[in-house]
Design a protein around this motif. Structure first.
Motif, mmCIF file in Angstrom:
data_model
loop_
_atom_site.group_PDB
_atom_site.id
_atom_site.type_symbol
_atom_site.label_atom_id
_atom_site.label_comp_id
_atom_site.label_asym_id
_atom_site.label_seq_id
_atom_site.Cartn_x
_atom_site.Cartn_y
_atom_site.Cartn_z
ATOM 1 N N PRO A 10 3.123 20.038 50.897
ATOM 2 C CA PRO A 10 3.406 19.362 52.225
ATOM 3 C C PRO A 10 2.862 17.852 52.453
ATOM 4 O O PRO A 10 1.855 17.377 51.686
ATOM 5 N N THR A 11 3.628 16.744 52.543
ATOM 6 C CA THR A 11 3.443 15.532 52.194
ATOM 7 C C THR A 11 3.631 14.722 53.816
ATOM 8 O O THR A 11 4.809 14.904 54.048
ATOM 9 N N VAL A 12 2.664 13.869 54.359
ATOM 10 C CA VAL A 12 3.147 12.829 55.263
ATOM 11 C C VAL A 12 3.539 11.446 54.290
ATOM 12 O O VAL A 12 2.818 11.305 53.634
ATOM 13 N N ILE A 13 4.742 11.249 54.809
ATOM 14 C CA ILE A 13 5.022 9.979 53.889
ATOM 15 C C ILE A 13 5.586 8.956 55.284
ATOM 16 O O ILE A 13 6.301 9.264 56.082
ATOM 17 N N ASN A 14 4.883 7.836 55.286
ATOM 18 C CA ASN A 14 4.761 6.840 56.443
ATOM 19 C C ASN A 14 5.101 5.366 55.778
ATOM 20 O O ASN A 14 4.339 5.224 54.726
ATOM 21 N N ASN A 15 5.613 4.476 56.430
ATOM 22 C CA ASN A 15 5.659 3.183 56.412
ATOM 23 C C ASN A 15 4.307 2.321 56.473
ATOM 24 O O ASN A 15 3.586 2.993 57.379
ATOM 25 N N VAL A 16 4.239 1.438 55.786
ATOM 26 C CA VAL A 16 2.951 0.667 56.103
ATOM 27 C C VAL A 16 2.463 0.454 57.481
ATOM 28 O O VAL A 16 1.376 0.652 57.832
ATOM 29 N N LEU A 17 3.524 -0.018 57.961
ATOM 30 C CA LEU A 17 3.128 -0.582 59.458
ATOM 31 C C LEU A 17 2.830 0.639 60.454
ATOM 32 O O LEU A 17 2.095 0.726 61.509
ATOM 33 N N SER A 18 3.286 1.919 60.150
ATOM 34 C CA SER A 18 3.214 3.089 60.825
ATOM 35 C C SER A 18 1.670 3.497 60.816
ATOM 36 O O SER A 18 0.932 3.610 61.761
ATOM 37 N N LEU A 19 1.311 3.360 59.405
ATOM 38 C CA LEU A 19 -0.030 3.768 59.446
ATOM 39 C C LEU A 19 -1.103 2.718 59.592
ATOM 40 O O LEU A 19 -2.146 2.982 60.180
ATOM 41 N N ALA A 20 -0.760 1.602 59.634
ATOM 42 C CA ALA A 20 -1.693 0.566 59.863
ATOM 43 C C ALA A 20 -1.651 0.543 61.527
ATOM 44 O O ALA A 20 -2.770 -0.394 62.126
ATOM 45 N N ALA A 21 -0.780 1.120 62.455
ATOM 46 C CA ALA A 21 -0.940 0.904 63.633
ATOM 47 C C ALA A 21 -1.892 1.956 64.224
ATOM 48 O O ALA A 21 -2.643 2.072 65.490
ATOM 49 N N VAL A 22 -2.232 3.065 63.440
ATOM 50 C CA VAL A 22 -2.994 4.007 63.962
ATOM 51 C C VAL A 22 -4.747 3.679 64.124
ATOM 52 O O VAL A 22 -5.215 4.124 65.085
ATOM 53 N N PRO A 23 -5.202 3.024 63.380
ATOM 54 C CA PRO A 23 -6.486 2.617 63.670
ATOM 55 C C PRO A 23 -6.553 2.033 64.871
ATOM 56 O O PRO A 23 -7.463 2.295 65.861
ATOM 57 N N ILE B 95 -5.614 1.116 54.672
ATOM 58 C CA ILE B 95 -6.662 2.102 54.140
ATOM 59 C C ILE B 95 -7.208 3.220 55.034
ATOM 60 O O ILE B 95 -7.237 4.433 55.009
ATOM 61 N N GLU B 96 -7.689 2.567 56.186
ATOM 62 C CA GLU B 96 -8.279 3.342 57.362
ATOM 63 C C GLU B 96 -7.244 4.100 57.918
ATOM 64 O O GLU B 96 -7.179 5.283 58.306
ATOM 65 N N GLY B 97 -5.918 3.656 58.359
ATOM 66 C CA GLY B 97 -4.786 4.459 58.772
ATOM 67 C C GLY B 97 -4.633 5.658 57.872
ATOM 68 O O GLY B 97 -4.436 6.876 58.358
ATOM 69 N N MET B 98 -4.491 5.564 56.769
ATOM 70 C CA MET B 98 -4.257 6.563 55.706
ATOM 71 C C MET B 98 -5.492 7.522 55.794
ATOM 72 O O MET B 98 -5.271 8.690 55.706
ATOM 73 N N ALA B 99 -6.715 7.005 55.674
ATOM 74 C CA ALA B 99 -7.939 8.107 55.907
ATOM 75 C C ALA B 99 -7.738 8.772 57.034
ATOM 76 O O ALA B 99 -8.190 9.931 57.199
ATOM 77 N N ILE B 100 -7.236 8.057 58.133
ATOM 78 C CA ILE B 100 -7.298 8.922 59.509
ATOM 79 C C ILE B 100 -6.081 10.022 59.553
ATOM 80 O O ILE B 100 -6.146 11.275 59.885
ATOM 81 N N ILE C 123 -0.954 12.305 51.422
ATOM 82 C CA ILE C 123 -0.811 10.958 52.103
ATOM 83 C C ILE C 123 0.216 10.014 51.247
ATOM 84 O O ILE C 123 -0.618 9.667 50.545
ATOM 85 N N VAL C 124 1.570 9.530 51.751
ATOM 86 C CA VAL C 124 2.129 8.812 50.753
ATOM 87 C C VAL C 124 2.435 7.482 51.619
ATOM 88 O O VAL C 124 2.928 7.658 52.709
ATOM 89 N N CYS C 125 2.220 6.490 51.463
ATOM 90 C CA CYS C 125 2.521 5.250 52.145
ATOM 91 C C CYS C 125 3.573 4.464 51.246
ATOM 92 O O CYS C 125 3.765 4.127 50.122
ATOM 93 N N ASN C 126 4.707 4.300 52.148
ATOM 94 C CA ASN C 126 5.729 3.610 51.500
ATOM 95 C C ASN C 126 5.780 2.084 51.845
ATOM 96 O O ASN C 126 5.799 1.699 52.869
ATOM 97 N N ALA C 127 5.358 1.413 50.782
ATOM 98 C CA ALA C 127 5.346 -0.010 50.714
ATOM 99 C C ALA C 127 6.353 -0.428 49.670
ATOM 100 O O ALA C 127 6.063 -1.560 49.093
ATOM 101 N N ASP C 128 7.684 0.009 49.868
ATOM 102 C CA ASP C 128 8.424 -0.415 48.868
ATOM 103 C C ASP C 128 9.193 -1.522 49.570
ATOM 104 O O ASP C 128 9.801 -2.425 48.889
ATOM 105 N N GLU C 129 9.287 -1.770 50.899
ATOM 106 C CA GLU C 129 9.889 -2.746 51.429
ATOM 107 C C GLU C 129 10.928 -3.627 51.052
ATOM 108 O O GLU C 129 10.932 -4.703 50.616
ATOM 109 N N GLY C 130 12.010 -2.876 50.900
ATOM 110 C CA GLY C 130 12.997 -3.508 50.261
ATOM 111 C C GLY C 130 14.248 -4.269 51.049
ATOM 112 O O GLY C 130 14.805 -4.830 50.519
ATOM 113 N N ASP C 131 14.015 -4.164 52.356
ATOM 114 C CA ASP C 131 14.833 -4.917 53.229
ATOM 115 C C ASP C 131 14.778 -6.267 53.161
ATOM 116 O O ASP C 131 13.702 -6.750 53.186
ATOM 117 N N SER C 132 15.975 -6.949 53.183
ATOM 118 C CA SER C 132 16.130 -8.493 53.090
ATOM 119 C C SER C 132 15.553 -8.987 54.235
ATOM 120 O O SER C 132 15.625 -8.548 55.284
#
Ligand code: FMN
Ligand code: SF4
Length: 546
Positions: free
Chosen positions: A280-293, A190-195, A164-173
């Motif tokens: 095989p890798t899930v790569i999701n943005n912070v907000l996608s994963l944080a919406a899951v809990p 963390i909870e979203g990633m564990a789920i 599970i990879v969380c994309n927290a690069d947040e490069g957008d202006s």
């Protein structure tokens, strides 16, 4: 002892929250550091506990302690939730942000934390994936791809090792939601990633955070250490990025974690099948994963019931740039752009009329106020020639020169290009040259006050255009751009250069390997289409209001 709550978010600290916190501690108060509620005009903000209520004061300074403690300070705001900026929000993902101590496991559990993980772990992985599918959650990092379908691909992929990879690069202006969440409610991510790990069968995860976020990096590392027992056997680690915008692109990010220079990989294979270290890798943005809990705890339907069209749930919109009430506004999809900019954002900070807003970061389109009835919805934005991206909205007043903004888009692409494909690597540099010719050749746009325009003035441009070298004998950047390529063979008329710009954008859009080169035409062409007068063409005729 009086308890006060003061944000430790990086934005609050930049505005003086640490000094305010010290002053309250010196006055004998118990100071609890929280995340930010997300309205920066009232920061530094202090909330004083009064029974089961918190009375807010902001903005405040260390000198205000006595007046706040005796309740006479003029910046008393009452309860935060009652302020119009917050009352209109639907906080699913940011429900705890600003309220809890980010590193208190007890606070997290007391405010609904871990319920989603417990429900997920009691269910079969397929049932968890089905819940995420049913919620309608789409990736919040930019592309809006359905999260449940991505997870299904990883669940179905053969292999004992998955990530599970969380994309927290947040490069957008103009974006800061990922940072706010990580600093204000790290256990939620963390909870979203564990789920996610339970759903697809992964045992280890990475959070890739841009190096410009030192507070978030430290907070996540502390939160991982504190919650290790709670999420075991799943394990997590933080990797700090190295400052390249392109490392937010998922395959370049994987290269970067693997220790290589971040460069975009050709697809296929999809990261879901062959991602980090070929697994095989899930790569999701912070907000996608944080919406899951929330989705697991409250049910997929509770999430899917909010929204507009195929854009379900809430979006943490980030208002930035020249805007009066900059901050984070989480709301269901469907709210219009005009409501966000004018009603919520309060128009420009400068008090001048809004001329343009850019939605979706540096690769997003510019929209004029005549398009402010656009609903916040992935499909509606695509149909209007733009994108929602990470939901950053950057506001500009009427002093903005849109030709310079188009030039900046090309320049940004040239600076950040990973260099792998020609349309982006070479095209962006040619794009800067074309924009320089257009800017040099146009009459001064009537909409723009010359004294407010950054860069060379029109008269200086014309002078330089007619003379290949400066008086000192040195050739400047503009001269090099104009004369480097057999000038007698270049038709530098505005019409020819504009046509060339459109042609170049077409090549970049359809020929680039990733969205850096492929989406740069959005800001460029939207500036040209909606603000042609800044490119030396007639202004568009707007329909009369009545
Ligand atoms: C140049 C470029 C930069 C990107 N930067 C980010 C970023 O900073 N954060 C992010 O989450 N996604 C970013 N993306 C999108 C990712 O490639 C990918 O779509 C995303 O991580 C998938 O997660 P999601 O489905 O949860 O949105 C970027 C894409 C491109 C082309
Ligand atoms: S469009 Fe091509 S050169 Fe530009 S960043 Fe993407 S892969 Fe690299």
């Amino acid at each position: 002892m009086t308890r006060v709550f003061i944000s430790r978010d990086m934005a609050s600290v930049a505005l003086g929250a640490d000094e305010v916190a010290r002053a309250f501690a010196d006055a004998g108060c118990e100071v609890v550091r929280t995340g930010s509620h997300g309205l920066f005009v009232i920061e530094p903000l202090v909330e004083v506990e009064a029974g089961d209520r918190r009375i807010a004061y902001g903005p405040v300074t260390p000198a205000d302690v006595a007046a706040i403690l005796d309740g006479t300070h003029p910046n008393c705001l009452g309860e935060i939730a009652a302020l119009p900026f917050f009352a209109r929000q639907q906080r699913f993902t940011f429900a705890r942000c600003g309220i809890v101590d980010p590193l208190s496991l007890a606070d997290y559990a007391a405010h609904g934390g871990w319920i989603g993980l417990d429900i997920a772990r009691a269910a079969e992985p397929q049932a968890v994936v089905d819940a995420v599918k049913a919620s309608g959650l789409r990736g919040r990092g930019g592309a809006g791809f359905p999260t449940g379908i991505k997870w299904q691909t990883v669940l179905d992929a053969p292999g004992a090792t998955k990530y599970i990879v969380c994309n927290a690069d947040e490069g957008d202006s103009g974006t800061f939601a990922d940072r706010m969440l990580m600093e204000g409610d790290p256990f939620c991510l963390i909870e979203g990633m564990a789920i996610a790990a339970h759903a697809v069968g992964a045992s280890h995860g990475y959070i890739y955070i841009r190096s410009e976020y030192p507070f978030a990096i430290q907070t996540m590392r502390d939160a991982i250490a504190l919650s290790a027992g709670r999420i075991a056997p799943f394990t997590l680690e933080v990797r700090a990025g190295a400052g390249a915008y392109v490392c937010g692109e998922e395959t370049a990010l994987l290269d970067s974690i693997e220790g290589r220079r971040g460069q975009v990989r050709a697809k296929p294979p999809l990261p879901a099948l062959s991602g980090l270290f070929g697994k095989p890798t899930v790569i999701n943005n912070v907000l996608s994963l944080a919406a899951v809990p929330f989705i697991l705890a409250e049910g997929a339907e509770a999430y899917a019931n909010v929204g507009f069209g195929r854009s379900r749930g809430t979006m943490p919109v980030q208002l930035a740039g020249n805007v009066k009430h900059g901050g984070l506004f989480e709301v269901g999809f469907g709210i219009t752009l005009g409501e966000l900019v004018n009603d919520i954002g309060g128009g420009t900070a400068s008090g001048r009329p809004v001329r343009a807003v850019q939605v979706g970061g540096p690769l997003g389109a510019y929209f004029p106020p005549s398009m402010f009835d656009l609903p916040f919805d992935y499909e509606a934005f695509t149909a209007a020639g733009g994108l929602i991206g990470h939901a950053g909205i950057t506001v500009f007043d009427d002093s903005v020169d849109m030709a310079h903004m188009a030039r900046f888009a090309m320049e940004f692409c040239a600076a950040e290009s990973c260099g792998k494909c020609t349309p982006c690597r070479i095209g962006s540099t040619r794009g800067v040259e074309i924009m320089d010719r257009i800017i040099a050749g146009r009459p001064v746009p009537s909409s723009v006050r010359p004294e407010l325009v950054e860069g060379p003035s029109f008269s200086a441009d014309v002078e330089r255009k007619n003379s290949p070298s400066t008086s000192s004998g040195q050739t400047g950047f503009l001269d090099q751009a104009l004369y480097s390529r057999a000038p007698d063979r270049i038709d530098v008329s505005l019409g020819a250069q504009t046509a060339l710009l459109r042609d170049l954008c077409d090549t970049m859009k359809y020929g680039s390997l990733c969205a850096l080169g492929g989406f740069t035409p959005y800001p460029v062409l939207s500036a040209l289409d909606h603000f042609p007068e800044d490119f030396g063409a007639p202004a568009p005729v707007l329909a009369a209001a009545e």
